[in-house]
Enzyme design. Structure first.
Site, PDB file in Angstrom:
ATOM      1  N   LYS A  81     -39.725 -66.178 -13.490  1.00  0.00           N
ATOM      2  CA  LYS A  81     -38.606 -66.754 -12.767  1.00  0.00           C
ATOM      3  C   LYS A  81     -37.703 -67.436 -13.791  1.00  0.00           C
ATOM      4  O   LYS A  81     -38.164 -68.271 -14.581  1.00  0.00           O
ATOM      5  CB  LYS A  81     -39.095 -67.776 -11.741  1.00  0.00           C
ATOM      6  CG  LYS A  81     -39.874 -67.178 -10.586  1.00  0.00           C
ATOM      7  CD  LYS A  81     -38.985 -66.453  -9.601  1.00  0.00           C
ATOM      8  CE  LYS A  81     -39.719 -66.101  -8.330  1.00  0.00           C
ATOM      9  NZ  LYS A  81     -38.861 -65.440  -7.330  1.00  0.00           N
ATOM     10  N   LYS A 109     -39.669 -56.681   1.341  1.00  0.00           N
ATOM     11  CA  LYS A 109     -40.442 -57.826   1.833  1.00  0.00           C
ATOM     12  C   LYS A 109     -40.382 -57.809   3.351  1.00  0.00           C
ATOM     13  O   LYS A 109     -39.299 -57.673   3.940  1.00  0.00           O
ATOM     14  CB  LYS A 109     -39.867 -59.151   1.313  1.00  0.00           C
ATOM     15  CG  LYS A 109     -39.954 -59.340  -0.192  1.00  0.00           C
ATOM     16  CD  LYS A 109     -39.319 -60.660  -0.602  1.00  0.00           C
ATOM     17  CE  LYS A 109     -39.386 -60.885  -2.108  1.00  0.00           C
ATOM     18  NZ  LYS A 109     -38.657 -62.120  -2.520  1.00  0.00           N
TER      19      LYS A 109
END
Length: 320
Positions: A150, A246
């Protein structure tokens, strides 16, 4: 007739989960339970996401609008026309599919997965280059082979170099969560490719990602916030090479399967992702795992305690 229950849960994390848009210390989910007259209970879970205008309260309110239809026997196909894609629909879709499984429907996407495993990336949250290198070395020592970094706009190359040095044999993917600018992006992508980064996820905000059409990609670029359902795919052509599926974006496995089929037909590679969640949500997404180039199902590994936990070990998640 079905009995329907829905309620929020908050699961503390082991450590803060830090991405470009902020830090979280809990996984806040909404659970739907559907119980048939035989006492069998199907359970679904979703993670409301503020980026998409969702909260636990808004998701619970959305679910409440369809409880009468759900109690009267609404199925997954009918659900698609009643609720839009998003977390609320996912929780219901997942609960209905779980109930089918518990009734003995164990074919196709509902097949028993006992003994199976999927590889999964392990996420490294934003921290100093030194701290991210330590986290990478720890993950590798535990058997992880694919690391997901990230990153925000700060110290991008420094952080990647530090992780690469600490885990030289690992595959690295980067997730910017829309935090980067188009300025200098082509050059940065080339530098990341030279460092061995294997994929870059959502570098630009979804509403400015047309810039991705203007240069050749030296490494695959994956759409996350820019891709929710199969209806998004025409806009993504020429901008992305891969899409991150997702269930909280698609509104459940029903649309996720359609998205996967359409994406593959149109030449996109697949990534399977998750939100911060419990193992309930990972079980719901499992049927897509074998089709994805990258599987990112490590959400429950961030929890201090999981519910009915799957087993995460050496960069794999095992069905239990």
């Amino acid at each position: 007739m079905l009995q329907v229950r829905c309620f929020p849960e908050s699961w503390p994390l082991k450590t803060a989960f830090v991405i470009s848009r902020g830090a979280r210390t809990t996984a806040d989910v909404v659970v739907v339970e559907v119980e048939d007259q035989g006492g069998r209970i199907g359970v679904g879970e979703c993670t409301p996401y503020a980026r998409y205008g969702e909260s636990a309260a808004s998701v619970l309110a959305e679910i409440a609008t369809v409880v009468p239809a759900l109690a009267s026997g609404m199925d997954c196909d009918a659900l698609q026309a009643i609720l839009p894609a998003g977390a609320a629909r996912n929780a219901i879709d997942s609960a209905l599919r779980d109930l089918q499984f518990r009734k003995g429907a164990q074919e196709g996407v509902l097949a028993d997965r006992s003994g199976q495993f999927l590889p999964t990336v392990q996420t490294l949250v934003i921290d100093s280059p030194e701290a991210m290198a330590v986290a990478a070395a720890t993950a590798v020592s535990e058997g992880v082979r694919v690391l997901k970094l990230k990153l925000d706009q700060e110290q991008v190359l420094e952080r990647v170099r530090a992780v690469s040095a600490a885990a030289p044999d690992s595959d690295l993917v980067i997730d910017a969560n829309e935090a980067w600018s188009h300025r200098g992006l082509p050059e940065l992508c080339a530098q990341l490719a030279d460092l061995g980064v294997t994929m870059l996820e959502q570098p630009l905000p979804a509403d400015t990602d047309d810039f991705l059409e203007t240069f050749d990609h030296p490494l695959p670029i994956c759409a996350d916030e820019s891709c929710h359902t199969s209806a998004d795919l025409p806009r993504l052509a020429g901008r992305y090479d891969m899409v991150n599926i997702k269930l909280d974006k698609t509104g459940g496995l029903t649309e996720a399967l359609l998205l996967a089929d359409a994406a593959e037909t149109q030449g996109f590679e697949l990534m399977l992702g998750c939100m911060l969640c419990t193992s309930r949500a990972i079980r719901a997404a499992w049927p897509l795992g074998a089709r994805a180039r990258f599987v990112d199902l490590d959400g429950p590994t961030w929890l201090a305690k999981d519910v009915s936990p799957l087993r995460f070990e050496a960069g794999k998640v095992y069905w239990t």
